[in-house]
Design a protein around this motif. Structure first.
Motif, PDB file in Angstrom:
ATOM      1  N   LEU A 168       0.824  -1.205   0.000  1.00 30.15           N
ATOM      2  CA  LEU A 168       0.000   0.000   0.000  1.00 30.15           C
ATOM      3  C   LEU A 168       0.861   1.259   0.000  1.00 30.15           C
ATOM      4  CD1 LEU A 168      -2.852   1.184   0.112  1.00 30.15           C
ATOM      5  CD2 LEU A 168      -2.707   1.108   2.607  1.00 30.15           C
ATOM      6  N   VAL A 169       1.885   1.274   0.854  1.00 28.42           N
ATOM      7  CA  VAL A 169       2.787   2.426   0.932  1.00 28.42           C
ATOM      8  C   VAL A 169       3.512   2.636  -0.390  1.00 28.42           C
ATOM      9  CG1 VAL A 169       4.886   3.337   2.001  1.00 28.42           C
ATOM     10  CG2 VAL A 169       3.104   2.312   3.433  1.00 28.42           C
ATOM     11  N   VAL A 170       4.021   1.520  -0.955  1.00 30.55           N
ATOM     12  CA  VAL A 170       4.739   1.596  -2.226  1.00 30.55           C
ATOM     13  C   VAL A 170       3.803   2.102  -3.330  1.00 30.55           C
ATOM     14  CG1 VAL A 170       5.879   0.262  -4.043  1.00 30.55           C
ATOM     15  CG2 VAL A 170       6.459  -0.138  -1.651  1.00 30.55           C
ATOM     16  N   THR A 171       2.575   1.565  -3.324  1.00 26.06           N
ATOM     17  CA  THR A 171       1.596   1.956  -4.339  1.00 26.06           C
ATOM     18  C   THR A 171       1.257   3.435  -4.242  1.00 26.06           C
ATOM     19  OG1 THR A 171       0.614  -0.246  -4.340  1.00 26.06           O
ATOM     20  CG2 THR A 171      -0.719   1.529  -5.252  1.00 26.06           C
ATOM     21  N   ILE A 172       0.977   3.882  -3.006  1.00 25.31           N
ATOM     22  CA  ILE A 172       0.634   5.294  -2.803  1.00 25.31           C
ATOM     23  C   ILE A 172       1.799   6.195  -3.199  1.00 25.31           C
ATOM     24  CG2 ILE A 172       0.105   7.043  -1.074  1.00 25.31           C
ATOM     25  CD1 ILE A 172      -1.518   4.925   0.425  1.00 25.31           C
ATOM     26  N   THR A 173       3.007   5.808  -2.778  1.00 25.74           N
ATOM     27  CA  THR A 173       4.195   6.607  -3.096  1.00 25.74           C
ATOM     28  C   THR A 173       4.412   6.680  -4.601  1.00 25.74           C
ATOM     29  OG1 THR A 173       5.241   5.940  -1.014  1.00 25.74           O
ATOM     30  CG2 THR A 173       6.667   6.849  -2.725  1.00 25.74           C
ATOM     31  N   THR A 174       4.291   5.531  -5.261  1.00 21.16           N
ATOM     32  CA  THR A 174       4.472   5.491  -6.715  1.00 21.16           C
ATOM     33  C   THR A 174       3.410   6.320  -7.417  1.00 21.16           C
ATOM     34  OG1 THR A 174       5.391   3.256  -6.553  1.00 21.16           O
ATOM     35  CG2 THR A 174       4.626   3.969  -8.724  1.00 21.16           C
ATOM     36  N   ASN A 175       2.165   6.208  -6.934  1.00 18.34           N
ATOM     37  CA  ASN A 175       1.066   6.962  -7.537  1.00 18.34           C
ATOM     38  C   ASN A 175       1.268   8.463  -7.390  1.00 18.34           C
ATOM     39  OD1 ASN A 175      -1.851   8.291  -7.146  1.00 18.34           O
ATOM     40  ND2 ASN A 175      -2.028   6.559  -8.545  1.00 18.34           N
ATOM     41  N   VAL A 176       1.673   8.865  -6.181  1.00 21.55           N
ATOM     42  CA  VAL A 176       1.899  10.292  -5.918  1.00 21.55           C
ATOM     43  C   VAL A 176       3.033  10.826  -6.787  1.00 21.55           C
ATOM     44  CG1 VAL A 176       2.693  11.962  -4.203  1.00 21.55           C
ATOM     45  CG2 VAL A 176       0.968  10.266  -3.584  1.00 21.55           C
ATOM     46  N   ARG A 177       4.138  10.045  -6.838  1.00 22.31           N
ATOM     47  CA  ARG A 177       5.267  10.486  -7.654  1.00 22.31           C
ATOM     48  C   ARG A 177       4.903  10.520  -9.135  1.00 22.31           C
ATOM     49  NH1 ARG A 177      10.542   7.411  -4.971  1.00 22.31           N
ATOM     50  NH2 ARG A 177      10.570   8.614  -3.013  1.00 22.31           N
ATOM     51  N   GLY A 178       4.160   9.498  -9.562  1.00 26.48           N
ATOM     52  CA  GLY A 178       3.731   9.462 -10.963  1.00 26.48           C
ATOM     53  C   GLY A 178       2.811  10.616 -11.292  1.00 26.48           C
ATOM     54  N   ARG A 179       1.888  10.915 -10.372  1.00 30.26           N
ATOM     55  CA  ARG A 179       0.950  12.019 -10.579  1.00 30.26           C
ATOM     56  C   ARG A 179       1.685  13.352 -10.634  1.00 30.26           C
ATOM     57  NH1 ARG A 179      -4.597  12.933  -9.830  1.00 30.26           N
ATOM     58  NH2 ARG A 179      -5.131  15.028  -9.129  1.00 30.26           N
ATOM     59  N   GLU A 180       2.658  13.523  -9.730  1.00 30.03           N
ATOM     60  CA  GLU A 180       3.429  14.771  -9.727  1.00 30.03           C
ATOM     61  C   GLU A 180       4.246  14.911 -11.005  1.00 30.03           C
ATOM     62  OE1 GLU A 180       3.454  17.387  -7.567  1.00 30.03           O
ATOM     63  OE2 GLU A 180       1.682  16.338  -6.802  1.00 30.03           O
ATOM     64  N   GLY A 181       4.785  13.771 -11.466  1.00 29.09           N
ATOM     65  CA  GLY A 181       5.545  13.801 -12.714  1.00 29.09           C
ATOM     66  C   GLY A 181       4.662  14.160 -13.901  1.00 29.09           C
ATOM     67  N   LEU A 182       3.468  13.553 -13.939  1.00 26.99           N
ATOM     68  CA  LEU A 182       2.516  13.875 -15.000  1.00 26.99           C
ATOM     69  C   LEU A 182       2.092  15.339 -14.926  1.00 26.99           C
ATOM     70  CD1 LEU A 182       0.169  10.741 -15.067  1.00 26.99           C
ATOM     71  CD2 LEU A 182       1.610  11.564 -16.933  1.00 26.99           C
ATOM     72  N   LYS A 183       1.846  15.803 -13.697  1.00 25.08           N
ATOM     73  CA  LYS A 183       1.403  17.179 -13.506  1.00 25.08           C
ATOM     74  C   LYS A 183       2.448  18.162 -14.035  1.00 25.08           C
ATOM     75  CE  LYS A 183       0.970  18.917  -9.300  1.00 25.08           C
ATOM     76  NZ  LYS A 183       0.384  19.183  -7.965  1.00 25.08           N
ATOM     77  N   GLN A 184       3.713  17.918 -13.710  1.00 21.16           N
ATOM     78  CA  GLN A 184       4.769  18.808 -14.174  1.00 21.16           C
ATOM     79  C   GLN A 184       4.915  18.748 -15.689  1.00 21.16           C
ATOM     80  OE1 GLN A 184       6.427  21.093 -12.242  1.00 21.16           O
ATOM     81  NE2 GLN A 184       6.999  21.807 -14.295  1.00 21.16           N
ATOM     82  N   SER A 185       4.741  17.541 -16.234  1.00 19.43           N
ATOM     83  CA  SER A 185       4.823  17.375 -17.681  1.00 19.43           C
ATOM     84  C   SER A 185       3.720  18.173 -18.381  1.00 19.43           C
ATOM     85  CB  SER A 185       4.709  15.894 -18.046  1.00 19.43           C
ATOM     86  OG  SER A 185       4.652  15.718 -19.441  1.00 19.43           O
ATOM     87  N   VAL A 186       2.502  18.118 -17.827  1.00 20.08           N
ATOM     88  CA  VAL A 186       1.386  18.857 -18.411  1.00 20.08           C
ATOM     89  C   VAL A 186       1.608  20.360 -18.264  1.00 20.08           C
ATOM     90  CG1 VAL A 186      -1.096  19.323 -18.268  1.00 20.08           C
ATOM     91  CG2 VAL A 186      -0.259  16.982 -18.080  1.00 20.08           C
ATOM     92  N   PHE A 187       2.095  20.787 -17.105  1.00 19.64           N
ATOM     93  CA  PHE A 187       2.382  22.213 -16.906  1.00 19.64           C
ATOM     94  C   PHE A 187       3.383  22.706 -17.954  1.00 19.64           C
ATOM     95  CE2 PHE A 187       1.183  22.148 -12.150  1.00 19.64           C
ATOM     96  CZ  PHE A 187      -0.055  22.685 -12.428  1.00 19.64           C
ATOM     97  N   ASP A 188       4.387  21.869 -18.228  1.00 24.00           N
ATOM     98  CA  ASP A 188       5.395  22.241 -19.228  1.00 24.00           C
ATOM     99  C   ASP A 188       4.760  22.398 -20.605  1.00 24.00           C
ATOM    100  OD1 ASP A 188       7.333  22.185 -17.282  1.00 24.00           O
ATOM    101  OD2 ASP A 188       8.069  20.178 -17.773  1.00 24.00           O
ATOM    102  N   ARG A 189       3.889  21.453 -20.968  1.00 16.16           N
ATOM    103  CA  ARG A 189       3.214  21.508 -22.273  1.00 16.16           C
ATOM    104  C   ARG A 189       2.326  22.749 -22.366  1.00 16.16           C
ATOM    105  NH1 ARG A 189       0.299  15.867 -22.558  1.00 16.16           N
ATOM    106  NH2 ARG A 189      -0.722  16.852 -24.371  1.00 16.16           N
ATOM    107  N   LEU A 190       1.571  23.005 -21.298  1.00 18.74           N
ATOM    108  CA  LEU A 190       0.684  24.171 -21.287  1.00 18.74           C
ATOM    109  C   LEU A 190       1.492  25.466 -21.322  1.00 18.74           C
ATOM    110  CD1 LEU A 190      -1.960  23.049 -18.622  1.00 18.74           C
ATOM    111  CD2 LEU A 190      -2.229  23.097 -21.104  1.00 18.74           C
ATOM    112  N   GLY A 191       2.629  25.449 -20.644  1.00 20.50           N
ATOM    113  CA  GLY A 191       3.485  26.641 -20.616  1.00 20.50           C
ATOM    114  C   GLY A 191       4.027  26.979 -21.994  1.00 20.50           C
ATOM    115  N   VAL A 192       4.434  25.948 -22.742  1.00 22.81           N
ATOM    116  CA  VAL A 192       4.932  26.169 -24.102  1.00 22.81           C
ATOM    117  C   VAL A 192       3.815  26.733 -24.980  1.00 22.81           C
ATOM    118  CG1 VAL A 192       5.763  25.016 -26.188  1.00 22.81           C
ATOM    119  CG2 VAL A 192       6.739  24.425 -23.967  1.00 22.81           C
ATOM    120  N   ALA A 193       2.611  26.130 -24.873  1.00 22.32           N
ATOM    121  CA  ALA A 193       1.467  26.598 -25.663  1.00 22.32           C
ATOM    122  C   ALA A 193       1.120  28.039 -25.313  1.00 22.32           C
ATOM    123  CB  ALA A 193       0.262  25.684 -25.427  1.00 22.32           C
TER     124      ALA A 193
END
Length: 296
Positions: A25-50
């Motif tokens: 559960l801890v590993v899953t939550i940690t991975t999910n949070v890190r993955g979500r933060e990574g996706l979020k930053q990736s989307v922010f970068d795309r939106l920023g370029v646009a």
């Protein structure tokens, strides 16, 4: 004894299962949070370029339109003919010829540049003495409120456009106006150019890099209320009402530049970037639905 051993085994297996479950559960939550933060930053970068690209294009469009107006005001063929219209009487042959030549020149510009709806020449008192729309000749056109009046010598970043709703199309537009001066630099009249925002709407609605749900839009003050200047939901009655609101829009209109997760003007959860373009009096927002952004 067997019952005791069985009980001990159950406790041991139960403890192991509990520890394993907590670890997973801890590993899953940690991975999910890190993955979500990574996706979020990736989307922010795309939106920023646009956002950065569209901001540059919008600024370039306004700069080019200002140059168009300045060029019209400085054309010798316009200046000389306007001077004749002001000095001669309508029945004078020179007046008639000057009017025909001016009409041919300015009508050609309107037909060539699709961003221009109408060109008018106003006397110092604001009376339209010539217009490519003949129905407007003789009418009074105020040089305040709906008109963005500037001096040719003004820097581009000092000219903040005034947006208003066209009585003909019902869509936002702007009118740029500047002085026509004679060879001694004395003001003869004003040239007013009515500009539509069709080109801006096309480039703002371009979704390259924004996925299927992404969109960008410009929001400004239209008749003292927040409204879409370009982009947004053209089919909605809210387009020109004061209910165009969201966290991103409200903060951008207050001059904030930032990124955030919020509900947009349709109350859809989005991930967005917003900024205030001070020299244009506009807020630029780029966003994508959280459902699409975090789908991976």
């Amino acid at each position: 004894m067997k019952f005791l051993n069985k009980s001990l085994l159950v406790k041991l297996v139960g403890s192991f299962f509990l520890v394993s479950s907590v670890t997973v559960l801890v590993v899953t939550i940690t991975t999910n949070v890190r993955g979500r933060e990574g996706l979020k930053q990736s989307v922010f970068d795309r939106l920023g370029v646009a956002n950065a690209l569209k901001e540059y294009q919008v600024k370039q469009w306004f700069q080019n339109r200002r140059s168009d107006v300045v060029l019209i005001a400085e054309l010798s063929e316009v200046r000389d003919r306007v001077e004749l219209l002001l000095k001669k009487k309508p029945e004078d042959p020179e007046y008639v010829q000057a009017y025909k030549n001016l009409d041919a020149s300015l009508s050609n510009i309107v037909n060539t540049k699709k961003q221009i709806d109408r060109i008018s020449v106003l006397s110092s008192a604001g009376i339209i003495i010539f217009s490519t729309d003949k129905n407007n000749i003789g009418k009074y056109q105020p040089l305040g409120n709906t008109t963005t009046l500037f001096n040719i010598s003004d820097q581009q970043d000092l000219i903040k456009p005034n947006f208003y709703t066209s009585t003909e199309s019902g869509k936002p537009m702007i009118t740029y106006a500047t002085s026509i001066v004679d060879r001694q630099e004395n003001r003869l009249a004003y040239v007013a150019v009515d500009l539509n925002l069709k080109d801006i709407d096309v480039l703002i609605r371009e979704r390259t890099g924004l996925g299927t749900s992404g969109e960008t839009y410009l929001v400004g003050n239209l008749e003292s209320k927040s409204a879409f200047i370009s982009g947004g939901d053209n089919t909605s009655k809210e387009q020109f009402s004061d209910v165009i609101k969201s966290k991103g829009i409200d903060l951008a209109l207050k001059g904030s530049d930032s990124t955030s997760l919020f509900n947009n003007y349709k109350n859809v959860p989005v991930i967005g970037i917003y900024n205030w373009i001070d020299e244009l009096n506009l807020a630029l927002v780029a966003e994508m639905s959280q459902e699409e952004a975090f789908a991976p």
